[in-house]
Motif scaffolding. Sequence first.
Motif, PDB file in Angstrom:
ATOM      1  N   ARG A   1       0.753  -1.353   0.084  1.00 21.23           N
ATOM      2  CA  ARG A   1       0.125  -0.240  -0.040  1.00 21.23           C
ATOM      3  C   ARG A   1       0.675   1.424   0.131  1.00 21.23           C
ATOM      4  O   ARG A   1       0.299   2.313  -0.506  1.00 21.23           O
ATOM      5  CB  ARG A   1      -1.058   0.069   1.179  1.00 21.23           C
ATOM      6  N   VAL A   2       2.000   1.060   0.724  1.00 14.59           N
ATOM      7  CA  VAL A   2       2.793   2.201   0.717  1.00 14.59           C
ATOM      8  C   VAL A   2       4.005   2.522  -0.351  1.00 14.59           C
ATOM      9  O   VAL A   2       4.775   3.216  -0.258  1.00 14.59           O
ATOM     10  CB  VAL A   2       3.549   2.761   2.286  1.00 14.59           C
ATOM     11  N   GLY A   3       4.002   1.444  -1.342  1.00 14.13           N
ATOM     12  CA  GLY A   3       4.936   1.412  -2.242  1.00 14.13           C
ATOM     13  C   GLY A   3       6.240   0.788  -2.077  1.00 14.13           C
ATOM     14  O   GLY A   3       7.150   0.907  -2.547  1.00 14.13           O
ATOM     15  N   LEU A   4       6.278   0.028  -0.897  1.00 16.56           N
ATOM     16  CA  LEU A   4       7.821  -0.537  -0.703  1.00 16.56           C
ATOM     17  C   LEU A   4       7.884  -1.820  -1.298  1.00 16.56           C
ATOM     18  O   LEU A   4       8.915  -2.268  -1.434  1.00 16.56           O
ATOM     19  CB  LEU A   4       7.748  -0.798   1.078  1.00 16.56           C
ATOM     20  N   ALA A   5       6.849  -2.358  -1.791  1.00 14.16           N
ATOM     21  CA  ALA A   5       6.932  -3.536  -2.568  1.00 14.16           C
ATOM     22  C   ALA A   5       5.550  -3.442  -3.482  1.00 14.16           C
ATOM     23  O   ALA A   5       4.537  -2.571  -3.352  1.00 14.16           O
ATOM     24  CB  ALA A   5       6.384  -4.775  -1.709  1.00 14.16           C
ATOM     25  N   GLY A   6       5.644  -4.280  -4.742  1.00 11.27           N
ATOM     26  CA  GLY A   6       4.805  -4.414  -5.506  1.00 11.27           C
ATOM     27  C   GLY A   6       4.213  -5.779  -5.675  1.00 11.27           C
ATOM     28  O   GLY A   6       4.347  -6.582  -4.715  1.00 11.27           O
ATOM     29  N   ASP A   7       3.181  -5.855  -6.335  1.00 10.12           N
ATOM     30  CA  ASP A   7       2.324  -7.050  -6.609  1.00 10.12           C
ATOM     31  C   ASP A   7       3.168  -8.311  -6.801  1.00 10.12           C
ATOM     32  O   ASP A   7       2.958  -9.192  -6.822  1.00 10.12           O
ATOM     33  CB  ASP A   7       1.186  -6.946  -7.634  1.00 10.12           C
ATOM     34  N   ARG A   8       4.336  -7.902  -7.520  1.00 14.52           N
ATOM     35  CA  ARG A   8       5.131  -9.003  -8.039  1.00 14.52           C
ATOM     36  C   ARG A   8       6.398  -8.936  -7.207  1.00 14.52           C
ATOM     37  O   ARG A   8       7.458  -9.765  -7.559  1.00 14.52           O
ATOM     38  CB  ARG A   8       5.464  -9.110  -9.601  1.00 14.52           C
ATOM     39  N   THR A   9       6.515  -8.578  -6.001  1.00 16.40           N
ATOM     40  CA  THR A   9       7.618  -8.403  -5.341  1.00 16.40           C
ATOM     41  C   THR A   9       7.791 -10.072  -4.783  1.00 16.40           C
ATOM     42  O   THR A   9       6.868 -10.533  -4.244  1.00 16.40           O
ATOM     43  CB  THR A   9       7.605  -7.644  -3.950  1.00 16.40           C
ATOM     44  N   SER A  10       9.231 -10.494  -4.954  1.00 19.28           N
ATOM     45  CA  SER A  10       9.194 -11.861  -4.233  1.00 19.28           C
ATOM     46  C   SER A  10       9.153 -12.066  -2.847  1.00 19.28           C
ATOM     47  O   SER A  10       9.321 -11.096  -2.287  1.00 19.28           O
ATOM     48  CB  SER A  10      10.600 -12.375  -4.867  1.00 19.28           C
ATOM     49  N   GLN A  11       8.863 -13.258  -2.586  1.00 19.74           N
ATOM     50  CA  GLN A  11       8.584 -13.562  -1.091  1.00 19.74           C
ATOM     51  C   GLN A  11       9.965 -13.451  -0.366  1.00 19.74           C
ATOM     52  O   GLN A  11      10.096 -12.990   0.703  1.00 19.74           O
ATOM     53  CB  GLN A  11       8.001 -15.027  -0.983  1.00 19.74           C
ATOM     54  N   ALA A  12      10.999 -13.834  -1.068  1.00 22.21           N
ATOM     55  CA  ALA A  12      12.061 -13.788  -0.334  1.00 22.21           C
ATOM     56  C   ALA A  12      12.493 -12.187  -0.114  1.00 22.21           C
ATOM     57  O   ALA A  12      12.956 -11.784   1.015  1.00 22.21           O
ATOM     58  CB  ALA A  12      13.324 -14.101  -1.157  1.00 22.21           C
ATOM     59  N   THR A  13      12.242 -11.309  -1.033  1.00 17.77           N
ATOM     60  CA  THR A  13      12.464  -9.907  -0.877  1.00 17.77           C
ATOM     61  C   THR A  13      11.621  -9.322   0.521  1.00 17.77           C
ATOM     62  O   THR A  13      12.153  -8.691   1.374  1.00 17.77           O
ATOM     63  CB  THR A  13      12.003  -8.980  -1.975  1.00 17.77           C
TER      64      THR A  13
END
Length: 525
Positions: free
Chosen positions: A447-459
Amino acid sequence: MAKIAYILLCHKDPEAIIQQAEQLTAVGDYMAIHFDASADPASYALIRAALDHNPNVTFVRKRIKCGWGEWSLVQATLLAVEAAAENFSRATHFYMLSGDCMAIKTAEFTHNYLDQNDRDFIESYDFFDSNWIKTGMKEERLIYRHFFNERANKSLFYGAMELQKRLGLKRDVPNDIQVQIGSQWWCLRRQTIERILEFTHTRKDVMRFFRTTWIPDETFFQTLVRHLVNESEIETRTLTFLMFTDYGMPVTFHNDHYDLLLSQDFLFARKISPGAKELKSRLGRLYASRDVKFQISNEGRSLFKFLADQGRAGRRFGMRFWETESSLGRERELMIVVCKKWHVAKRLVENVRQVTDMPAIEYLFDEEATSLPDLGGIQSSLGKRTRHRRALMRMLFEYHDSDRLVVCMDPSNLDLMHDFFSDRSRTRLLQIDCDFTDDYLSGHARRVGLAGDRTSQATLDRLMPTIRNDITHEADRIRDADFSSHVRIRQSDNTDINAAKLMEFFSVSQDQAQQLAQTRHLFED
């Protein structure tokens, strides 16, 4: 299929240049190299010995000495572009690189991307109207002639400019061009490059103008592309991922940034640390790989800002002169509800409005869209609300014709809390402690832009402890502030315990406090 001629300006680290050239040309792309004439001759000899046999690499015939901010950088670029255009007739695109750049996508991905997006990629914003230049000179870069290097001869640089000012030697921009500005890391199609080269031979007046401007590598190509190419064929962005610190210094990437870089919506990245041997090796192998699927999340810039901000907690707003002696009023009572989960605080204050006669306002210092009455414009933006916070509060008390007012704040607004508690009015603080599951924190990061819908689970797994610690740190700072009239309710406590605290905080009856504590779905996500 797209074939790229990489334009490389460099002046050091011959081993890295050789490696970069071999990696990028191994899949059939090309490279034209200009090695600074003022750099170490032995380094240049080493590069030539390693790459002269490579048919996909060419060198500028006549090297020149380059200086930061000088026309020489544009001149060197043009020489490399001419060499590439002459030697690589099959090149469809020309991509500007530095020795600190590396590919963060495969050649297969890069070629397909350029095939599917038939346009020029170059940042180009209006020089005078845009806010691209943050500090330092602006119009002086263009309207005065610069013959000296500001870094090498500071006194001569500024002395010559002041002399021109006193003598009224201000000059005009060529009347048929609109100067643009942007990053020098561009990717242009062959037909655009050919138009630029023809322009440089026919428009001597424009060339004379740019030769004595300051930092022309941020304006020359940007201006000519806009002048020569239809706007619909230009995408105002760079395909090279780069970030800058608050001090204007480029962010450097290291070995542990591999996954982050691959998830960005860019083809290259700079600057790669010279010491990041593992990262360079992995990225070098990546370019020649095939059938690699990339999960683009593009959270790099927002993630960097979040992590960089961790060390800046506790800064105070400087008091403005018009607020130094202002007060909300001794007879007034401001009740601040603080909660990281905004929906929890909003449910509570909505119930406060229904159960009591107190006006309650949601996150007015955090959400632009918070519903507020027209107060003459002071409420129109978050910046104005924060700068004129006491005046805003006084007006809200007066608008609601009440001596009691409830407002919601994010725990990060410690400066505002300190300011209101220093006022002569009575100020209370209700801190709502919620439980934070990993699923909620993952959603919060998106929601705050630190991750996206496709950000890996490891990240996400690496990011989660930082976010959780950040939330905990904000809560601890509020408790450490030792505010008077500070009350806490917890999701883990039962309704009776929370009702007793709400009765104390809001000064309401036991029945009203029970209704507030039993707010429907209060802590649900």
